[in-house]
Design an enzyme around this catalytic site. Sequence first.
Site, PDB file in Angstrom:
ATOM      1  N   GLU A 292      -1.577  -8.964   3.190  1.00 17.26           N
ATOM      2  CA  GLU A 292      -0.884  -8.892   4.843  1.00 17.26           C
ATOM      3  C   GLU A 292      -2.713 -10.335   5.805  1.00 17.26           C
ATOM      4  O   GLU A 292      -2.563 -11.143   6.603  1.00 17.26           O
ATOM      5  CB  GLU A 292      -0.555  -8.194   5.556  1.00 17.26           C
ATOM      6  CG  GLU A 292      -1.066  -7.320   6.601  1.00 17.26           C
ATOM      7  CD  GLU A 292      -0.596  -6.405   5.535  1.00 17.26           C
ATOM      8  OE1 GLU A 292      -0.634  -6.816   4.970  1.00 17.26           O
ATOM      9  OE2 GLU A 292      -1.205  -5.435   5.891  1.00 17.26           O
TER      10      GLU A 292
ATOM     11  N   HIS B 107      -3.497  -4.628   1.033  1.00 18.41           N
ATOM     12  CA  HIS B 107      -3.266  -5.398   2.096  1.00 18.41           C
ATOM     13  C   HIS B 107      -3.107  -7.373   2.317  1.00 18.41           C
ATOM     14  O   HIS B 107      -4.069  -7.708   2.406  1.00 18.41           O
ATOM     15  CB  HIS B 107      -3.577  -5.096   3.352  1.00 18.41           C
ATOM     16  CG  HIS B 107      -3.153  -3.872   3.011  1.00 18.41           C
ATOM     17  ND1 HIS B 107      -2.380  -3.104   4.266  1.00 18.41           N
ATOM     18  CD2 HIS B 107      -3.844  -2.163   2.731  1.00 18.41           C
ATOM     19  CE1 HIS B 107      -2.014  -2.399   4.418  1.00 18.41           C
ATOM     20  NE2 HIS B 107      -3.414  -1.312   4.161  1.00 18.41           N
TER      21      HIS B 107
ATOM     22  N   CYS C 232       0.934  -1.131   0.259  1.00 17.44           N
ATOM     23  CA  CYS C 232       0.190   0.042  -0.354  1.00 17.44           C
ATOM     24  C   CYS C 232       0.667   1.151  -0.068  1.00 17.44           C
ATOM     25  O   CYS C 232       1.457   1.483  -1.298  1.00 17.44           O
ATOM     26  CB  CYS C 232      -0.871  -0.202   1.327  1.00 17.44           C
ATOM     27  SG  CYS C 232      -2.737   1.116   0.852  1.00 17.44           S
TER      28      CYS C 232
ATOM     29  N   GLY D  45       3.599   1.797   0.738  1.00 23.22           N
ATOM     30  CA  GLY D  45       4.946   0.344   0.574  1.00 23.22           C
ATOM     31  C   GLY D  45       4.937   0.703  -0.977  1.00 23.22           C
ATOM     32  O   GLY D  45       6.409   0.902  -1.760  1.00 23.22           O
TER      33      GLY D  45
HETATM   34  N1  GLN Z   1      -2.239   7.314   3.196  1.00 26.27           N
HETATM   35  C1  GLN Z   1      -2.309   5.515   2.089  1.00 26.27           C
HETATM   36  C2  GLN Z   1      -3.308   6.159   1.091  1.00 26.27           C
HETATM   37  O1  GLN Z   1      -4.923   6.487   2.167  1.00 26.27           O
HETATM   38  C3  GLN Z   1      -1.893   4.295   2.098  1.00 26.27           C
HETATM   39  C4  GLN Z   1      -2.430   4.062   3.002  1.00 26.27           C
HETATM   40  C5  GLN Z   1      -1.798   2.289   3.198  1.00 26.27           C
HETATM   41  O2  GLN Z   1      -1.288   2.291   3.248  1.00 26.27           O
HETATM   42  N2  GLN Z   1      -3.147   1.673   3.874  1.00 26.27           N
HETATM   43  O3  GLN Z   1      -3.691   6.294   0.230  1.00 26.27           O
END
Ligand code: GLN
Length: 547
Positions: A521, A519, A382, A384
Site C-alpha cells: 500500500e 506493505h 504482513c 495478514g
Molecule cells: N506483527 C507482525 C510482525 O512484527 C506483523 C507486522 C505488520 O503487519 N506490519 O512481524
Amino acid sequence: MAHQSKFIFVTGGVLSSLGKGLASAAIGTLLECRGLTVTLQKLDPYINVDPGTMNPFQHGEVFVTDDGSETDLDLGHYERFTSAKLGRDNNFTTGKIYHSVITKERRGDYLGGTVQVIPHITDEIKNSILLAADGVDVVIVEIGGTIGDIESLPFLEAIRQFRADVGKDNVVYIHLTLVPYISTAGELKTKPTQHSVKELRSIGIQPDILLCRTDRYLSKEIKKKIGLFCNVGDDAVITAKDVDCIYEVPLVFHKEGLDAKIVELLHIWTRAPRLEPWEKLVETMETPKESVNIAIVGKYVDLTESYKSLNEALIHGGIPNNCKVDLIFVDSEKITGDNCGQMLADADGILVPGGFGSRGIEGKICAARFARENKVPYFGICLGMHIAVTEFARNVAGMENANSTEMDLSTPYPVIYLMLEWFDEKTGSIQKRDVDSDKGGTMRLGAYSCVLKEDTFAHRAYRTDQISERHRHRYEFNNEFRSRLEEKGLVISGTSPNGELVEITELKDHPWFLGCQFHPEFKSRPMSPHPLFRDFIGASFQHKKNR
Ligand code: GLN
C-alpha cells in the site's frame, strides 16, 4: 553558484484536521505540473524521535519510506501526490532535533558554550530543512500542530529566521485556516482566521497566502475583508473548499489561482500547469460504472486514519477496474467460527491488513478460512500473510495449534517466528535479531527486493521477475515448515533473491488468494495503482458478478 532552492512553509491555524498535509501535497502537485522539481518535508512538534513506536489509534498510520524510515502519515500524501522520493530527511520531530543537539553537546561540539533553544535548536531545525532541499526547485515544509501550541514555537522561530537567511524572494509562508459557515447567522465567519493570523504575526511571521478551509467558495467581499484584516492581498486569499475526492484538491487550488500566486511570489518563471491527467483521474473516480465491497478485518477498525495508505491503495485499485471501492471495517475481535459467514456476508473481497499483537487474531484466522473455503478473494498484508499461513497450517496441513510465535511462544508449529539471523541485502551483511532487543530496533524496515515465481497471482500482477517493496515487521515465515506446507498446496510465489526469506504466499485452485510479507500500500499511486491492489479489486469484482 549552487542551485538556489525556494521554500514554502505551510502552517495551520484555528484547529487541527484541516488538511494541512493534503494541502501541502496538492501544492507539490501543482508545482510539478508546472515542470518544477519539488520535495516535501514534515516538521512534527512531538517529542517521540519518530512515530515508529506510537499507537496508531492516537497518531494514525506509520508511513514507511524506501530507506526504512518510519514517518508521519503525511509523507504518504506527499508521495501519492508528487513524484518526490522521500526518506529520513523528510520528517523531523522535536525529539529527533533535540536528540541530535544533545548528542553534539555530549561530544563536546559546542566547546563548553551554553546550549539554548535559540540559536542551537533553531539552527539544528534550519539545517534539517536544508538537508531536504538537495537541489530541487521548491521545498515544501509543513509544520505540524496548530499556531498557538507551545510545542511548535521553536519550529516557527526557525522558519521565521529562515527567510532572512536565504532571502526574501526565496520563501513563501502559507497559512491554512478555517472559515466556518454559521447557519444561524447565515454567513461565513472570518474571526477565527483573523485571530490565528494575529497569533502568527505576533511571533514575527506575516503569511503571504491564506488557504481558507470552508464548505463554499468565498466571495470577493469576504476575501477582501480577510485580506484587509490579515494584511495580505485579496488575490492571496484562496478558498480551500471541501471536496468529495481528495485528488480534486490540486484542481480547486489551481482554479483559485494558488499556484500562479506562489510562482509570482517566488519569482519563478514556469509554463502553465498541465493538469489534464488529474482532471481525467478525478472524472474517472467520480463516475465509476460498478462498485465492490471490501471487508477490512482488523483491530484499528474505528479509526480509518490508521490505515490511510491502505484505504487509498484500495481506492486506486478500483480505478483501472472502473469500480468504486466501498470499505467495510470489520472488528476481528467480534468474529468467531460461528458468525464469520454472517459478518462477512457482504464482502466481495476480504483483506487482513498489517498489525501487531495477539488481540483479535483468532477472528482474523476465521476470516482467512472463510475466504479460502468459500473462494472469496483474500489479500493478506504482513500480519495478514502470517494469518493466511497459520490458517493453512492448522486447517489444511493438519498442524494443530500452529501459530506465529508473536501470538503463542509455545506453539508446537511455529510457522511464523523471529528469525534470529538473515542476510540483509541493504547492508550486505548478516543481520542479527535478538528477542530482547529494543522495540523498533529489530524490525526489517524499508525496501527489499523479491523475486517472483512464474505463473502465480503475483507474477501475473507485476508482469516482471523481480520487484522491490517496503517492509515493517519482525516475524518471518519459518523455513522449517516450508516443504511440508508446499506439499499440501501452499504456493510460495515470492522470496528474497537468495531464496531465504519468504515474501509472498498464495493458494492454488482459488480465484485470488495472496499474502505478502511487505506493505504494497505504501507504493500505490492514483496515477499508477499498485498491481496487487488492482488485481485484488478485479478478482473481487469478478466474485461479486459470479455470486
Ligand atoms: N506483527 C507482525 C510482525 O512484527 C506483523 C507486522 C505488520 O503487519 N506490519 O512481524
